[in-house]
Write an enzyme that holds these catalytic residues in place. Structure first.
Site, PDB file in Angstrom:
ATOM      1  N   ASP A 155     -22.678 -13.139 -18.077  1.00  0.00           N
ATOM      2  CA  ASP A 155     -21.624 -12.137 -17.918  1.00  0.00           C
ATOM      3  C   ASP A 155     -20.656 -12.257 -19.100  1.00  0.00           C
ATOM      4  OD1 ASP A 155     -20.346 -10.381 -15.461  1.00  0.00           O
ATOM      5  OD2 ASP A 155     -18.832 -11.181 -16.809  1.00  0.00           O
ATOM      6  N   GLU A 167     -21.515  -5.356 -17.511  1.00  0.00           N
ATOM      7  CA  GLU A 167     -21.543  -6.376 -18.567  1.00  0.00           C
ATOM      8  C   GLU A 167     -22.374  -7.570 -18.126  1.00  0.00           C
ATOM      9  OE1 GLU A 167     -17.698  -7.201 -16.247  1.00  0.00           O
ATOM     10  OE2 GLU A 167     -18.990  -5.506 -16.704  1.00  0.00           O
TER      11      GLU A 167
END
Length: 469
Positions: free
Chosen positions: A330, A373
Site C-alpha cells: 500500500d 493504491e
C-alpha cells in the site's frame, strides 16, 4: 468454440417445395435447427428474426435473381458475417462467387459433401481462440499498410505447381512459393508460415496431401492459415474428407480453362479474406481478454484476475508440496497526494510505481493492482528469505527516487513510500481447500500490512505463521 458442437441454426430459402423439404429432412437428421422460407419477399425479414448461423439459398423464386437476393442479404448489417451457400448450376457460379457468396454448390450435390461444406463454413465462421493461445500469439498490426499475402503451392510435381503459379499470379496480388511438404513444415516451424496453402490431395503417395493438411493445421505456426485442396476428378471421395480436416475449399487439380482459372482465383481470394477476418477476430478477442485481465491505468493485472489466480496458485503449490508468498503493498499517505496535487499527479505516481514493482519481481511472480493504491504480489515456489528480500527490494525501489509529476499538475517531483505485509504459506496445508488457503493468505498479508502502517509506515512486516482455519 466450434459451432458444430452446438445446434447451429440454418435457414433454407428455396421456391421449390420439394427442395425445401428434402434439405430440411437431411439437415434435421444431422441435428441442425432448420427454418425454411418459400419466397424472396419474406427472406430478409425471416433472417433477422431467426438469426441463422448459415443460409442455404436455392432457386425457384419467381422473377427474382438468386444472386441479387444473396447480395441483398449480404448488404444487411446483421447478416454480413453469415455465410451463404448457393445452390446453382455452373452458369451462375462465377457471378455468385464474384458477389461474395461463401460457396456455390450443384443443386444435385450428394449429402456427404453438402454436410461437409456446412461443417466447414460453420467451423470457420465460429472459430474463436482459447485464452492461452490468443494471449500467446502476437497481435496482427491492422491499420498499417496492407502486406502482401503469401501463398504456398504444394503440388504432386514441379510442373503442375508452376502452372498453378502462372495461372494465379496474374489474378491475385500475392507472393507465390513452390515448396515440398517438408519445406512447408520447416518454414511453418521457423515462423514463416504461408497465409494460404494450395495442396494437391495426392503428392508422392495417395492421400498424403491430406496428411500434410492435418500436420499444418496442428502446428502453432500454421494452424491459422487458409487451406485449399486440389483433387483429381476421379478422387472426389477425398473432397469431403479434406473439408472436414480443415480445408476451406476443394478445387480440381487442373485449371484447364479461363473459367476454371477464375474460379480458382476467386476461391483463393475468398479464403484469404476469411483468414483475414479470422485474424481480426483473434486480435479483438486478445484485446478483450487483456482488458478483462488488466488494470487500465497501470497495465498490471486487476483484482478480477489476480484473486482467482491466487486460488489457482494455492492449488498448484499444494499439489506439488511447495510454499508460496503473498505481498500486500500500500502506498503511504496516497490520499494527500491526490488532495494536494490532483488526481493526474496521483495517477502518475501509481503508473511510475507499478513499473518499479514490475522491474523488481520480473518473472518471479505476478503483480496486480487490487484497489486505489493497493497492490498484490504473488510469489510461487518462494522461501521466506526470498520473499522478505524481494519485499525489501520493493520498498527500497519505491522510496529510492521521487516521481516526476506531469505538467498538468504543476510539474516537479514528489517522494513516495510504501508499507508491505508478507504472508508465507508453507507446503503443509492439511486438508484445506485451495480457496481457503488463498483466503487465509490474503487475510494474513492484509493484517501484516496494517501492522506495517501502525509501526510508522515505509517498512516490511512478516505475518505470524498460522494454519488456514
Amino acid at each position: 468454440m466450434d459451432r458444430t458442437q452446438m445446434t447451429a441454426r440454418i435457414l433454407i430459402a428455396d421456391g421449390t417445395a420439394t427442395t425445401r423439404i428434402t434439405l430440411k429432412v437431411r439437415l434435421t437428421a444431422a441435428c441442425y435447427d432448420v427454418c425454411t422460407v418459400s419466397n424472396s419477399d419474406d427472406l430478409i425479414r425471416q433472417a433477422h428474426l431467426y438469426r441463422p448461423d448459415l443460409i442455404i439459398l436455392g432457386g425457384g423464386f419467381a422473377q427474382t435473381d438468386p444472386v441479387a437476393i444473396a447480395m441483398s442479404l449480404m448488404g444487411e448489417a446483421e447478416l454480413t458475417s453469415t455465410p451463404i451457400i448457393m445452390l446453382a448450376n455452373a452458369p451462375t457460379r462465377l457471378e455468385a462467387l464474384r458477389a461474395g457468396v461463401a460457396a456455390v454448390l450443384d443443386p444435385l450435390i450428394d449429402e456427404q459433401m453438402l454436410l461437409a461444406r456446412i461443417r466447414g463454413l460453420l467451423r470457420d465462421s465460429g472459430d474463436m481462440p482459447d485464452m492461452q493461445n490468443s494471449m500467446a500469439e502476437p497481435a496482427a498490426q491492422f491499420g498499417a499498410a496492407p502486406s502482401i499475402t503469401r501463398v504456398a503451392l504444394v503440388a504432386d510435381n514441379p510442373a503442375r505447381a508452376m502452372r498453378w503459379r502462372g495461372a494465379l499470379q496474374r489474378r491475385l496480388a500475392s507472393a507465390f512459393t513452390i515448396c515440398t511438404p517438408a519445406e512447408a513444415l520447416v518454414a511453418a516451424a521457423n515462423g514463416h508460415a504461408a497465409d494460404l496453402y494450395l495442396i494437391a490431395a495426392d503428392i508422392a503417395e495417395r492421400g498424403d496431401g491430406l496428411r500434410l493438411l492435418s500436420e499444418l493445421r496442428s502446428r502453432n505456426g500454421s494452424k491459422n492459415a487458409a487451406f485449399v485442396v486440389a483433387t483429381e476428378p476421379h478422387r472426389t471421395e477425398l473432397s469431403a474428407i479434406a473439408l472436414d480436416l480443415g480445408a476451406g475449399e476443394v478445387l480440381p487439380v487442373d485449371f484447364d480453362s479461363a473459367t476454371a482459372i477464375e474460379l480458382a482465383a476467386l476461391a483463393l481470394q475468398s479464403q484469404l479474406s476469411r483468414k483475414e477476418q479470422g485474424d481480426r477476430r483473434r486480435v479483438e478477442t486478445q484485446r478483450k481478454l487483456l482488458w478483462a485481465m488488466t488494470d487500465p491505468l497501470t497495465g498490471l493485472y486487476n483484482r478480477r484476475y489476480a484473486l482467482p489466480r491466487l486460488t489457482e496458485i494455492a492449488g498448484e503449490m499444494k499439489s506439488c508440496s511447495q510454499g508460496f508468498a503473498l505481498l500486500a503493498l500500500d502506498l503511504d499517505r496516497f490520499k494527500s497526494i491526490n488532495d494536494s496535487y490532483g488526481h493526474a499527479a496521483g495517477d502518475a505516481v501509481l503508473v511510475d510505481l507499478a513499473r518499479r514493482i514490475e522491474r523488481c519481481i520480473e518473472d518471479h511472480g505476478l503483480a496486480a493492482r487490487i484497489g486505489g493504491e493497493e497492490f498484490l504480489v504473488i510469489l510461487p515456489s518462494t522461501t521466506e528469505a526470498q520473499a522478505m528480500q524481494l519485499a525489501e527490494d520493493l520498498r527500497t525501489a519505491i522510496q529510492a527516487r521521487p516521481v516526476r509529476l506531469p505538467a498538468l499538475s504543476g510539474g516537479g517531483n514528489i517522494a513516495a513510500t510504501s508499507s508491505i505485509g508478507v504472508a508465507m504459506e508453507e507446503p503443509c496445508n492439511g486438508g484445506f481447500t485451495a480457496e481457503r488457503i488463498a483466503e487465509a493468505s490474503l487475510e494474513r498479508a492484509d493484517r501484516a500490512l496494517r501492522q506495517a502502517k501502525s509501526r510508522g509506515r515505509n517498512c516490511v512486516v512478516l505475518a505470524q505463521p498460522e494454519h488456514a482455519g
